[in-house]
Design an enzyme around this catalytic site. Structure first.
Site, PDB file in Angstrom:
ATOM      1  N   ASP A   9      -2.139  54.886  28.921  1.00 33.96           N
ATOM      2  CA  ASP A   9      -1.176  54.129  28.121  1.00 33.96           C
ATOM      3  C   ASP A   9      -0.155  55.032  27.436  1.00 33.96           C
ATOM      4  O   ASP A   9       0.302  54.744  26.336  1.00 33.96           O
ATOM      5  CB  ASP A   9      -1.892  53.263  27.053  1.00 33.96           C
ATOM      6  CG  ASP A   9      -3.012  52.444  27.666  1.00 33.96           C
ATOM      7  OD1 ASP A   9      -2.750  51.807  28.694  1.00 33.96           O
ATOM      8  OD2 ASP A   9      -4.127  52.459  27.136  1.00 33.96           O
TER       9      ASP A   9
ATOM     10  N   LYS B 226       3.606  55.627  31.147  1.00 36.88           N
ATOM     11  CA  LYS B 226       3.904  56.133  32.489  1.00 36.88           C
ATOM     12  C   LYS B 226       4.855  55.227  33.254  1.00 36.88           C
ATOM     13  O   LYS B 226       5.664  55.694  34.039  1.00 36.88           O
ATOM     14  CB  LYS B 226       2.607  56.280  33.307  1.00 36.88           C
ATOM     15  CG  LYS B 226       1.738  57.430  32.853  1.00 36.88           C
ATOM     16  CD  LYS B 226       0.544  57.608  33.772  1.00 36.88           C
ATOM     17  CE  LYS B 226      -0.520  56.558  33.604  1.00 36.88           C
ATOM     18  NZ  LYS B 226      -1.206  56.551  32.315  1.00 36.88           N
TER      19      LYS B 226
ATOM     20  N   GLY C 120      -2.379  49.250  34.442  1.00 33.37           N
ATOM     21  CA  GLY C 120      -1.384  48.213  34.206  1.00 33.37           C
ATOM     22  C   GLY C 120      -0.053  48.862  33.905  1.00 33.37           C
ATOM     23  O   GLY C 120       0.066  49.595  32.925  1.00 33.37           O
ATOM     24  N   HIS C 121       0.911  48.660  34.779  1.00 33.62           N
ATOM     25  CA  HIS C 121       2.243  49.220  34.552  1.00 33.62           C
ATOM     26  C   HIS C 121       3.251  48.084  34.437  1.00 33.62           C
ATOM     27  O   HIS C 121       3.293  47.210  35.291  1.00 33.62           O
ATOM     28  CB  HIS C 121       2.652  50.147  35.719  1.00 33.62           C
ATOM     29  CG  HIS C 121       1.879  51.428  35.749  1.00 33.62           C
ATOM     30  ND1 HIS C 121       1.946  52.324  36.787  1.00 33.62           N
ATOM     31  CD2 HIS C 121       1.030  51.973  34.848  1.00 33.62           C
ATOM     32  CE1 HIS C 121       1.154  53.355  36.519  1.00 33.62           C
ATOM     33  NE2 HIS C 121       0.591  53.161  35.369  1.00 33.62           N
TER      34      HIS C 121
ATOM     35  N   GLN D 148      -4.326  55.757  34.416  1.00 40.23           N
ATOM     36  CA  GLN D 148      -5.180  56.210  33.297  1.00 40.23           C
ATOM     37  C   GLN D 148      -4.682  57.559  32.752  1.00 40.23           C
ATOM     38  O   GLN D 148      -3.512  57.850  32.879  1.00 40.23           O
ATOM     39  CB  GLN D 148      -6.659  56.299  33.721  1.00 40.23           C
ATOM     40  CG  GLN D 148      -7.334  54.945  33.956  1.00 40.23           C
ATOM     41  CD  GLN D 148      -7.153  54.426  35.366  1.00 40.23           C
ATOM     42  OE1 GLN D 148      -7.339  55.145  36.325  1.00 40.23           O
ATOM     43  NE2 GLN D 148      -6.799  53.162  35.502  1.00 40.23           N
TER      44      GLN D 148
HETATM   45  P1  IMP Z   1     -12.948  51.365  33.802  1.00 38.16           P
HETATM   46  O1  IMP Z   1     -11.893  52.228  34.405  1.00 38.16           O
HETATM   47  O2  IMP Z   1     -12.621  49.897  33.872  1.00 38.16           O
HETATM   48  O3  IMP Z   1     -14.312  51.684  34.343  1.00 38.16           O
HETATM   49  O4  IMP Z   1     -13.014  51.699  32.232  1.00 38.16           O
HETATM   50  C1  IMP Z   1     -13.502  52.948  31.752  1.00 38.16           C
HETATM   51  C2  IMP Z   1     -12.718  53.410  30.526  1.00 38.16           C
HETATM   52  O5  IMP Z   1     -11.382  53.707  30.930  1.00 38.16           O
HETATM   53  C3  IMP Z   1     -12.595  52.374  29.414  1.00 38.16           C
HETATM   54  O6  IMP Z   1     -12.596  53.051  28.174  1.00 38.16           O
HETATM   55  C4  IMP Z   1     -11.236  51.749  29.653  1.00 38.16           C
HETATM   56  O7  IMP Z   1     -10.685  51.216  28.474  1.00 38.16           O
HETATM   57  C5  IMP Z   1     -10.457  52.955  30.139  1.00 38.16           C
HETATM   58  N1  IMP Z   1      -9.316  52.599  31.002  1.00 38.16           N
HETATM   59  C6  IMP Z   1      -9.348  52.215  32.292  1.00 38.16           C
HETATM   60  N2  IMP Z   1      -8.094  51.999  32.758  1.00 38.16           N
HETATM   61  C7  IMP Z   1      -7.262  52.274  31.753  1.00 38.16           C
HETATM   62  C8  IMP Z   1      -5.832  52.272  31.624  1.00 38.16           C
HETATM   63  O8  IMP Z   1      -5.080  51.983  32.572  1.00 38.16           O
HETATM   64  N3  IMP Z   1      -5.345  52.626  30.399  1.00 38.16           N
HETATM   65  C9  IMP Z   1      -6.148  53.002  29.366  1.00 38.16           C
HETATM   66  N4  IMP Z   1      -7.476  53.021  29.439  1.00 38.16           N
HETATM   67  C10 IMP Z   1      -8.035  52.663  30.620  1.00 38.16           C
END
Ligand code: IMP
Length: 430
Positions: free
Chosen positions: A13, A16, A40-41, A224
């Site tokens: 977040d 990007k 999410g973009h 991420q």
């Molecule tokens: P997962 O990727 O759904 O397994 O989540 C694992 C961790 O990564 C959690 O803390 C989520 O909040 C974080 N996370 C996953 N995708 C994103 C993203 O696009 N932005 C910020 N945090 C993310």
């Protein structure tokens, strides 16, 4: 020609979307190399808002090739829905403009179910995931029982792969009190979606190598952030993929020598979604203010993001693990109006000073930030397009960030509008 990798240098977040969009206009090929629709973009182009999760940002721009690399985990039903959505906004997506690596693992419905069931147990195991099945799918990939895009093309192989996956999953589900998966129903669902996915399937490693040889510009779009990396992040509170820049090579099939510039996206303060250590987190009015001014709510889950001061110690670390050539500093304007700003320059733990975040979870949880204070600025920096538009204290802040992280600012973003960017170094320059 230069090829550029974009990675988030904090916990995701970092903003990007705008930077990737700016760069994708100048690239020929845009490739995702890890993660899935947990990302999410949001792109705003000529007033039209596009919300992308699994698709590379290049899809909204005509004449670009978008690639989903093997390092991604792909939910085929989600993808078909996302393509339909984007098409309804007038964007053309065809097998000429979108390619999916044949060796990409598929996220199946039971992956999401397992992810959510584990999280709902609310035990010590809670990570705060997006619930999209990302972790369970990567587990199956490494466990050699995942179903990949190419498996959809042959009925006999598909049946074998489903049987292999279900031996594991039905035993696991029994332990969690979930109904067993019916193999026949799953195979029927997969066969129904197969043609929709297979039309985009390609040997992506080969296509990318050909484009590279032809001198095309390739943009590797990370999702991420480096602190969520499975190896170098705040384990176990991480995502299940390698997020750092080296993954751009393994997640697409281009050698690491194809990478010419690594752009780390860095927010002028820090946020995090989900559980896990966050040394500079602010649970006071300053934290609330950062969240409100920065609109810090998740694009994928809508969750409120945790907010805190800029952690130079952590960003210095991620710049090194990703080999960042330059950073894009975003959301500086959110700091406008703070009388005093704090930057974390190291940690104190049991009377010792650390210039990096130690690896052990209990140490991470108990690190106290050592802050340096800087005078803030009262003027607005929103929309600044040159250094001359910035107050002196804002420039001082940026320069101090550069010094502390050991990496120069290549771009400075001062609002969600694409023109509101100060360009110092063009990552695509030869
Ligand atoms: P997962 O990727 O759904 O397994 O989540 C694992 C961790 O990564 C959690 O803390 C989520 O909040 C974080 N996370 C996953 N995708 C994103 C993203 O696009 N932005 C910020 N945090 C993310």
């Amino acid at each position: 020609m230069a090829n550029v990798v974009v990675v988030g240098a904090q916990w995701g977040d970092e903003g990007k979307g705008k930077i990737v969009d700016w760069l994708s206009e100048r690239a020929d090929v845009i490739a995702r190399f890890q993660g899935g629709h947990n990302a999410g973009h949001t792109l705003v182009i000529d007033g039209e808002v596009y919300k992308l999760h699994a698709l590379p940002s290049g899809v909204v721009r005509a004449g670009k090739l978008s690639i989903i690399g093997n390092g991604v985990v792909l939910d085929p039903w989600h993808l078909v829905g996302e393509i339909a959505n984007i098409r309804s906004q007038g964007v053309s997506i065809t097998p000429e403009t979108l390619m999916i690596a044949e060796n990409t693992p598929l996220i199946l419905p039971f992956h999401g179910e397992l992810d959510r069931a584990r999280e709902a147990q609310n035990s010590v195991a809670k990570i705060g995931t997006t619930g999209r099945g990302i972790g369970p799918c990567y587990e199956d990939k490494v466990g050699r029982r995942v179903i990949r895009v190419a498996d959809l093309a042959d009925d006999a192989t598909l049946r074998l792969r489903v049987d292999r996956a279900l031996v594991h999953h039905n035993a696991l589900r029994a332990g969690l009190g979930l109904e067993p998966i019916d193999a026949e129903a799953l195979i029927a669902d997969l066969k129904a979606i197969a043609p929709e996915i297979l039309q985009y399937a390609a040997p992506v490693w080969k296509v990318l190598n050909e484009h590279r040889r032809a001198g095309k510009r390739i943009l590797f779009e990370g999702a991420q952030g480096a602190l969520l990396d499975i190896d170098f992040g705040t384990y176990p509170y991480v995502t299940s993929s390698n997020v750092i820049a080296g993954q751009a090579a393994t997640g697409t099939g281009l050698g690491p020598d194809a990478i010419d510039f690594v752009l780390g996206i860095v927010k002028a303060y820090t946020t995090r979604v989900g559980e896990g250590p966050f040394p500079t987190e602010l649970l006071d009015d300053d934290g609330e203010r950062l969240g409100t001014r920065g609109h810090e709510f998740g694009t994928t889950t809508g969750r409120k993001r945790r907010c805190g001061w800029f952690d130079a110690c952590l960003v210095r670390q991620t710049c090194q693990t990703s080999g960042v050539s330059g950073i894009a500093l975003t959301k500086l304007d959110v700091l406008d109006g703070f009388e005093t700003l704090k930057i974390c320059v190291g940690y104190e733990l049991n009377g010792e000073r650390y210039d990096y975040l130690p690896t052990a979870a209990d140490q991470q949880a108990h690190c106290t930030p050592i802050y340096e204070e800087m005078e803030g600025w009262s003027e607005s920096t929103e929309g600044a397009r040159s250094w001359a538009d910035l107050p002196a204290n804002a420039i001082k802040y940026v320069r101090r960030v550069e010094e502390l992280i050991g990496c120069p600012v290549a771009m400075l973003s001062t609002s969600p509008e694409r023109e509101d960017t100060i360009l110092v170094t063009d990552p695509f320059a030869d």
